[in-house]
Design a protein around this motif. Sequence first.
Motif, mmCIF file in Angstrom:
data_model
loop_
_atom_site.group_PDB
_atom_site.id
_atom_site.type_symbol
_atom_site.label_atom_id
_atom_site.label_comp_id
_atom_site.label_asym_id
_atom_site.label_seq_id
_atom_site.Cartn_x
_atom_site.Cartn_y
_atom_site.Cartn_z
ATOM 1 N N ASP A 58 -80.243 -25.072 -113.602
ATOM 2 C CA ASP A 58 -79.361 -24.280 -112.745
ATOM 3 C C ASP A 58 -79.446 -22.823 -113.201
ATOM 4 O OD1 ASP A 58 -77.430 -22.982 -111.352
ATOM 5 O OD2 ASP A 58 -75.933 -24.560 -111.507
ATOM 6 N N THR A 66 -73.575 -28.116 -113.062
ATOM 7 C CA THR A 66 -74.878 -28.804 -112.990
ATOM 8 C C THR A 66 -75.327 -29.341 -114.349
ATOM 9 O OG1 THR A 66 -75.455 -27.263 -111.240
ATOM 10 C CG2 THR A 66 -77.247 -28.600 -112.107
ATOM 11 N N THR A 249 -78.593 -25.448 -107.594
ATOM 12 C CA THR A 249 -77.726 -24.317 -107.914
ATOM 13 C C THR A 249 -76.935 -23.822 -106.720
ATOM 14 O OG1 THR A 249 -77.741 -22.153 -109.017
ATOM 15 C CG2 THR A 249 -79.506 -22.525 -107.431
#
Length: 415
Positions: A58, A66, A249
């Motif tokens: 991420d 994440t 992301t």
Amino acid sequence: MTPIKTLGRAGPARNEHMTFRANMGVGRHGWLRLTPAYGVRLVRERLAELPEGSTVTDPFSGTGTTPLAAAELGHTGQSVDVNPFLIWLGRVKTAHYSSETLLAVAHATRDVLANARRHKKKNDLWLPKLFRIEKWWSPGALHSLKALRNGIDHYEGPVRDLLEIALCRSLISCSNAAFNHQSMSFKESDEKPALFDMNDAEMAFVNFEKEMTAIVESARFELLGSATLHQGDSRKGVAGLAPADLVLTSPPYVNRMSYIRELRPYMYWLRYLDQASDAGDLDWKAIGGTWGTATSKLNSWVPEVKTPVDESMRKVCDLIRRDGGKNGPLLATYVHKYHHDMWLHFQAITPQVKPGGKVSYIIGNSTFYKHEVPAHEWYAIMVRELDYTDVKVETIRKRNSNKALFEYELTATRR
Ligand SMILES: C[S@@+](CC[C@H](N)C(=O)[O-])C[C@H]1O[C@@H](n2cnc3c(N)ncnc32)[C@H](O)[C@@H]1O
């Protein structure tokens, strides 16, 4: 240019499970809130498609949703953020805590609370230089927060980290600021200075103890995988990242939201910020950052490179400049710089994705003076210019009451 087909995976409804609200009360994910964080459920859905032991990157870590979700599912999470406070937070959320450490945290909590309760009302303990701090906390609450901060300063390592998470949570629960909006704001209150109230002081201590108990409970759960967090700039290649099977992301949106502004109470109390100019300097490094001195720097910004969306962007920026009155030129530059920086990012991240690896960007569009800035479409154009196939954009939800605002997911596979 072929128009981008937007498909409804979950339908464009307001799905709250996709936002930070869904992260409250889910173990370590609920430790600290950031309004623009995405929901852990959405992240887990994407990660469920991967074989165990995959590498997930991420590049815009935020609260570390994440890397934490990846480590929980037995993957290797890695992430990058410009903000040192968020890197600290992500590391604390993804660390391993032994039962000895957790026992030491329980002892330290009792010790910090006992000392803080003994502090006299008038003391000269350290206080952060947060602008108009008396608006944020009543004198009683402020007294307790100072005393807690002072007590925590006697600890170090993971014990101190967990005490600081509890301090962050307590300073929000006893604050006058409302955190349930897109952006932090103050509750209505009369402007008369509040008096010292011992109940406020005690409430902050009770909150701290309650928060600490919940944090220790969730820290007990072992993570199957691991995570590493890197402080860095995702517009450039970040050293030390392993090639990713998946980049997952949610980058900053083109909406002038400042993460530093949202995070400033935590960042001041944890000494990541000392004065207002620090905040502006840090926001200038962030994509889409325009808080404080970052705004004046934007006035004299000139692009370093051309982007594949310059032509489409110029048309929209001309309209924003035309209709935005005295703010028009600045906002047009803002939109330009945002996409310029994302273009630098897409170029930098591509070599850090494995051949055959996937990327997934959760991104919202925005409007300035009723002119849409279709960041999702411009992302797709930029990604198509690079080494990817199968570039798709899907609509995942409607954002808020503004009918024009949606959240999209851009996916692509590296050749
Ligand atoms: C939308 S937030 C990410 C939220 C995250 N998905 C979560 O669940 O908390 C975007 C993040 O990008 C970071 N950021 C902005 N510019 C950056 C840059 N140039 N390099 C790395 N991170 C950056 C910001 O500090 C912010 O934390």
